[in-house]
Design a protein around this motif. Structure first.
Motif, PDB file in Angstrom:
ATOM      1  N   GLU A  36      62.711  63.267  10.826  1.00  0.00           N
ATOM      2  CA  GLU A  36      63.956  63.068  11.305  1.00  0.00           C
ATOM      3  C   GLU A  36      64.176  61.554  10.605  1.00  0.00           C
ATOM      4  O   GLU A  36      65.430  61.121  10.455  1.00  0.00           O
ATOM      5  N   TYR A  37      63.148  60.731  10.916  1.00  0.00           N
ATOM      6  CA  TYR A  37      63.411  59.238  10.551  1.00  0.00           C
ATOM      7  C   TYR A  37      63.469  58.978   8.995  1.00  0.00           C
ATOM      8  O   TYR A  37      64.200  58.182   8.646  1.00  0.00           O
ATOM      9  N   GLN A  38      63.130  60.018   8.240  1.00  0.00           N
ATOM     10  CA  GLN A  38      63.058  59.767   6.745  1.00  0.00           C
ATOM     11  C   GLN A  38      64.344  60.539   6.274  1.00  0.00           C
ATOM     12  O   GLN A  38      64.329  60.871   5.026  1.00  0.00           O
ATOM     13  N   ALA A  39      65.054  61.357   7.067  1.00  0.00           N
ATOM     14  CA  ALA A  39      66.142  62.199   6.636  1.00  0.00           C
ATOM     15  C   ALA A  39      67.183  61.417   6.182  1.00  0.00           C
ATOM     16  O   ALA A  39      67.486  60.034   6.612  1.00  0.00           O
ATOM     17  N   ALA A  40      68.167  61.912   5.048  1.00  0.00           N
ATOM     18  CA  ALA A  40      69.057  61.069   4.410  1.00  0.00           C
ATOM     19  C   ALA A  40      70.005  60.324   5.240  1.00  0.00           C
ATOM     20  O   ALA A  40      70.493  59.193   4.940  1.00  0.00           O
ATOM     21  N   HIS A  41      70.355  60.936   6.469  1.00  0.00           N
ATOM     22  CA  HIS A  41      71.448  60.419   7.193  1.00  0.00           C
ATOM     23  C   HIS A  41      70.912  59.434   8.333  1.00  0.00           C
ATOM     24  O   HIS A  41      71.603  59.170   9.186  1.00  0.00           O
ATOM     25  N   VAL A  42      69.868  58.744   8.138  1.00  0.00           N
ATOM     26  CA  VAL A  42      69.257  57.676   9.103  1.00  0.00           C
ATOM     27  C   VAL A  42      69.505  56.324   8.483  1.00  0.00           C
ATOM     28  O   VAL A  42      69.172  56.116   7.170  1.00  0.00           O
ATOM     29  N   ASP A  43      70.147  55.284   9.100  1.00  0.00           N
ATOM     30  CA  ASP A  43      70.402  54.324   8.572  1.00  0.00           C
ATOM     31  C   ASP A  43      69.220  53.222   8.984  1.00  0.00           C
ATOM     32  O   ASP A  43      69.029  53.026  10.218  1.00  0.00           O
ATOM     33  N   PRO A  44      68.451  52.658   7.973  1.00  0.00           N
ATOM     34  CA  PRO A  44      67.288  51.912   8.450  1.00  0.00           C
ATOM     35  C   PRO A  44      67.733  50.746   9.249  1.00  0.00           C
ATOM     36  O   PRO A  44      66.918  50.199  10.005  1.00  0.00           O
ATOM     37  N   THR A  45      68.724  49.939   9.027  1.00  0.00           N
ATOM     38  CA  THR A  45      69.190  48.979   9.822  1.00  0.00           C
ATOM     39  C   THR A  45      69.066  49.322  11.331  1.00  0.00           C
ATOM     40  O   THR A  45      69.200  48.151  12.182  1.00  0.00           O
ATOM     41  N   THR A  46      69.409  50.343  11.572  1.00  0.00           N
ATOM     42  CA  THR A  46      69.594  50.530  13.075  1.00  0.00           C
ATOM     43  C   THR A  46      68.181  50.809  13.791  1.00  0.00           C
ATOM     44  O   THR A  46      68.073  50.925  15.055  1.00  0.00           O
ATOM     45  N   MET A  47      67.265  50.765  13.220  1.00  0.00           N
ATOM     46  CA  MET A  47      65.687  51.127  13.708  1.00  0.00           C
ATOM     47  C   MET A  47      65.011  49.704  14.206  1.00  0.00           C
ATOM     48  O   MET A  47      65.643  48.736  13.743  1.00  0.00           O
ATOM     49  N   ASP A  48      64.257  49.870  15.042  1.00  0.00           N
ATOM     50  CA  ASP A  48      63.397  48.832  15.341  1.00  0.00           C
ATOM     51  C   ASP A  48      62.901  47.659  14.487  1.00  0.00           C
ATOM     52  O   ASP A  48      62.295  47.769  13.503  1.00  0.00           O
ATOM     53  N   SER A  49      63.143  46.463  14.797  1.00  0.00           N
ATOM     54  CA  SER A  49      63.057  45.307  13.729  1.00  0.00           C
ATOM     55  C   SER A  49      61.479  45.285  13.425  1.00  0.00           C
ATOM     56  O   SER A  49      61.000  45.007  12.465  1.00  0.00           O
ATOM     57  N   ARG A  50      60.599  45.903  14.306  1.00  0.00           N
ATOM     58  CA  ARG A  50      59.156  45.864  14.050  1.00  0.00           C
ATOM     59  C   ARG A  50      58.586  46.716  13.040  1.00  0.00           C
ATOM     60  O   ARG A  50      57.570  46.747  12.512  1.00  0.00           O
ATOM     61  N   PRO A 106      59.333  55.068   9.492  1.00  0.00           N
ATOM     62  CA  PRO A 106      58.054  55.412   9.763  1.00  0.00           C
ATOM     63  C   PRO A 106      57.918  56.795   9.272  1.00  0.00           C
ATOM     64  O   PRO A 106      58.827  57.935   9.280  1.00  0.00           O
ATOM     65  N   ASP A 107      56.302  57.180   8.714  1.00  0.00           N
ATOM     66  CA  ASP A 107      56.383  58.759   8.343  1.00  0.00           C
ATOM     67  C   ASP A 107      55.263  59.186   9.369  1.00  0.00           C
ATOM     68  O   ASP A 107      54.396  59.033   9.767  1.00  0.00           O
ATOM     69  N   VAL A 108      56.455  59.832  10.113  1.00  0.00           N
ATOM     70  CA  VAL A 108      55.816  60.536  11.428  1.00  0.00           C
ATOM     71  C   VAL A 108      56.226  62.093  11.260  1.00  0.00           C
ATOM     72  O   VAL A 108      57.170  62.416  10.976  1.00  0.00           O
ATOM     73  N   HIS A 109      55.132  62.958  11.439  1.00  0.00           N
ATOM     74  CA  HIS A 109      55.205  64.327  11.520  1.00  0.00           C
ATOM     75  C   HIS A 109      54.516  64.874  12.755  1.00  0.00           C
ATOM     76  O   HIS A 109      53.372  64.343  13.189  1.00  0.00           O
ATOM     77  N   VAL A 110      55.280  65.752  13.508  1.00  0.00           N
ATOM     78  CA  VAL A 110      54.643  66.497  14.692  1.00  0.00           C
ATOM     79  C   VAL A 110      53.680  67.696  14.015  1.00  0.00           C
ATOM     80  O   VAL A 110      54.354  68.511  13.355  1.00  0.00           O
ATOM     81  N   PRO A 111      52.441  67.837  14.260  1.00  0.00           N
ATOM     82  CA  PRO A 111      51.516  68.861  13.755  1.00  0.00           C
ATOM     83  C   PRO A 111      51.953  70.227  14.279  1.00  0.00           C
ATOM     84  O   PRO A 111      52.609  70.163  15.156  1.00  0.00           O
ATOM     85  N   LEU A 112      52.059  71.395  13.577  1.00  0.00           N
ATOM     86  CA  LEU A 112      52.586  72.538  13.878  1.00  0.00           C
ATOM     87  C   LEU A 112      51.676  73.187  15.091  1.00  0.00           C
ATOM     88  O   LEU A 112      52.247  73.415  16.121  1.00  0.00           O
ATOM     89  N   PRO A 113      50.454  72.908  15.208  1.00  0.00           N
ATOM     90  CA  PRO A 113      49.618  73.473  16.320  1.00  0.00           C
ATOM     91  C   PRO A 113      50.255  72.610  17.727  1.00  0.00           C
ATOM     92  O   PRO A 113      50.415  73.329  18.745  1.00  0.00           O
ATOM     93  N   MET A 114      50.264  71.618  17.352  1.00  0.00           N
ATOM     94  CA  MET A 114      50.810  70.866  18.695  1.00  0.00           C
ATOM     95  C   MET A 114      52.371  71.233  19.130  1.00  0.00           C
ATOM     96  O   MET A 114      52.676  71.585  20.408  1.00  0.00           O
ATOM     97  N   LEU A 115      53.203  71.532  18.149  1.00  0.00           N
ATOM     98  CA  LEU A 115      54.612  72.017  18.532  1.00  0.00           C
ATOM     99  C   LEU A 115      54.523  73.350  19.207  1.00  0.00           C
ATOM    100  O   LEU A 115      55.220  73.590  19.925  1.00  0.00           O
ATOM    101  N   LYS A 116      53.654  74.243  18.586  1.00  0.00           N
ATOM    102  CA  LYS A 116      53.536  75.545  18.943  1.00  0.00           C
ATOM    103  C   LYS A 116      53.116  75.849  20.576  1.00  0.00           C
ATOM    104  O   LYS A 116      53.425  76.364  21.193  1.00  0.00           O
ATOM    105  N   ALA A 117      51.983  74.794  20.705  1.00  0.00           N
ATOM    106  CA  ALA A 117      51.180  74.714  22.068  1.00  0.00           C
ATOM    107  C   ALA A 117      52.346  74.060  22.986  1.00  0.00           C
ATOM    108  O   ALA A 117      52.281  74.914  24.070  1.00  0.00           O
ATOM    109  N   LEU A 118      52.974  73.024  22.875  1.00  0.00           N
ATOM    110  CA  LEU A 118      54.081  72.373  23.516  1.00  0.00           C
ATOM    111  C   LEU A 118      55.048  73.584  23.978  1.00  0.00           C
ATOM    112  O   LEU A 118      55.700  73.627  25.149  1.00  0.00           O
ATOM    113  N   ALA A 119      55.630  74.178  22.946  1.00  0.00           N
ATOM    114  CA  ALA A 119      56.642  75.193  23.094  1.00  0.00           C
ATOM    115  C   ALA A 119      56.460  76.453  23.981  1.00  0.00           C
ATOM    116  O   ALA A 119      56.965  76.721  24.863  1.00  0.00           O
TER     117      ALA A 119
END
Lengths: 296, 170
Positions: A134-148, A154-167
């Protein structure tokens, strides 16, 4: 017997005692479980010893043949098979319990409001969601993100096994699942508050009542938690497959809330959050793959 | 409310007060932490019963007093480990107490009392229990409590500044 000087001293020192260790509750729960395991093991051993003694006594007792001594049923194993001294004990039930422990059964959804989607459909949606950042999707404005983040999304992905187990744990993959308190809905058990928060953060118009959107919202929330904890506590390391403390913090926060995990500036997972983490991580193991557990 | 959540709430609410009580019983924060932890583990095992019938705070306070004087506990052997479990704590706040006056002297003298006598003093003057209640808490007779308190106060009176200490005869 009033002795103000002693009372005053003790009270003064008590006031300056400082505070209890912050992980006291977790330590107590851990100690309690260890103590109970020890007690169970002790009583089981004692029970087997009693059975063995009764069996031996019954085997050598002169009255046995007359049948005048009533024996408890447990002793019958030893009595009917005295010629097999190599296995005087009844078969221990332990192997079956340990086998049962390896297969975790997720909780069933408490309230199913309508016809849920089939498992393959849910799997397809989960797979799609795990590939979206979601962070790298086209509709996100980088200036609204944390200055740090220094303007880098950020390159963040939720692994599929984690998503399956959580659901599996939160809704047992039931797309029409309503929580007991009627606040959370869907496969990912998304609340209205999280729905609004994520739509605002990522400038989307997702609706938690739509199955695919629900999973997208839950995944976006996981990404949001990952980025938050990653920035504050893990020097911008957002890898949920290698950074295990981060993964556990994110999972616990999904269950008990971000504030409950992040007390006084450090990550502290309480017993309830830890229970959730343990279950989800257990469901992530290949032996406990969700489809295998449910036979779907 | 589940068992876990009611117990967690109890620890959250009463933990700090129990810790202070453990601190005056044992005299240092590490033993106080250990004592509170041991007593809470026992309380956890009896939680459903105690929470329903009795006063959990009284239960855990009694457990702590008894654990403190338990001979078994003192003789417990240490586990050898390569990892040091304790970390240093900032104890500078204690220096502000009493400024080396009577308070500090009493605190140092209390540290030299045997556990049972110290427990009696704490229950009497910190918890402000009567001798009957102390006797019930520690599971001994009222006479024992009075003699223990007398001996403890006698030791404290050896310090010139505390010669005026009374009690023990009431």
């Amino acid at each position: 017997m009033t002795e103000p000087i002693l009372s005053n001293t003790l009270t003064a020192y008590a006031q300056h005692a400082g505070s209890m260790r912050p992980d006291m509750l977790a330590m107590v729960e851990q100690g309690y479980r260890r103590r109970r395991r020890r007690q169970k093991a002790g009583s089981a051993a004692a029970g087997l010893a009693v059975v063995a003694v009764i069996a031996v006594v019954a085997a050598v007792h002169p009255f046995r043949s007359t049948g005048s001594v009533p024996l408890p049923p447990a002793a019958s194993v030893g009595v009917t098979a005295p010629s097999a001294p190599s296995s005087p004990m009844p078969t221990s039930p332990r192997p079956s319990t340990s086998a049962a422990r390896t297969v975790l059964q997720p909780l069933k959804c408490p309230i199913v409001s309508g016809t849920p989607e089939s498992a393959p459909e849910v799997l397809a949606q989960l797979t799609a969601a795990s590939q979206v950042n979601e962070y790298q999707a086209a509709h996100v404005d980088p200036t609204t993100m944390d200055s740090r983040l220094h303007g880098v999304l950020p390159d963040v992905h939720v692994p599929l096994p984690m998503l399956k187990a959580l659901a599996a744990d939160v809704s047992s993959w039931t797309s029409t699942c309503i929580s007991n308190d009627s606040l959370a809905y869907g496969t990912m058990q998304v609340s209205q508050a999280v729905n609004d928060q994520m739509n605002e953060r990522f400038q989307t118009t997702l609706d938690r009542l739509q199955p695919a959107d629900n999973i997208a919202l839950g995944t976006a929330y996981l990404e949001y938690l990952t980025v938050h904890f990653g920035i504050v506590h893990f020097h911008n390391d957002f890898d949920l497959t290698t950074n295990i403390p981060l993964r556990d913090a994110v999972l616990a926060a999904y269950d008990v809330g971000m504030g409950a995990v992040e007390t006084s500036g450090t990550i502290h997972i309480g017993p309830i959050g830890q229970q959730f983490v343990t279950t989800v991580v257990g469901l992530m193991k290949p032996a406990n793959e969700v489809q295998k557990v449910w036979g779907r | 409310m589940t068992v876990e959540s009611t117990f967690a709430e109890f620890v959250r609410d009463r933990g700090p007060s129990l810790f202070r009580y453990g601190y005056v019983l044992t005299g240092n924060v590490h033993d106080a932490d250990d004592l509170v932890q041991d007593a809470l583990i026992r309380l956890r095992g009896a939680w459903t019963r105690v929470d329903r019938q009795d006063d959990p705070t009284g239960y855990v306070r009694t457990t702590m007093a008894r654990l403190h004087i338990s001979a078994w506990r003192r003789r417990r052997r240490e586990w050898l480990t390569s990892a040091v479990p304790d970390t240093a704590v900032d104890d500078t706040r204690l220096a502000t107490v009493g400024d080396g006056g009577a308070d500090t002297t009493i605190w140092q003298l209390l540290a030299m009392l045997p556990p049972r006598q110290r427990a009696v003093i704490v229950l009497r003057y910190y918890e402000r229990l009567t001798d009957e209640e102390i006797a019930e808490t520690l599971g001994v007779t009222r006479g024992t409590i009075r003699s223990q308190a007398f001996r403890a106060l006698e030791k404290l009176r050896t310090e010139p500044g505390l010669i005026q200490l009374q009690g023990g005869r009431s």
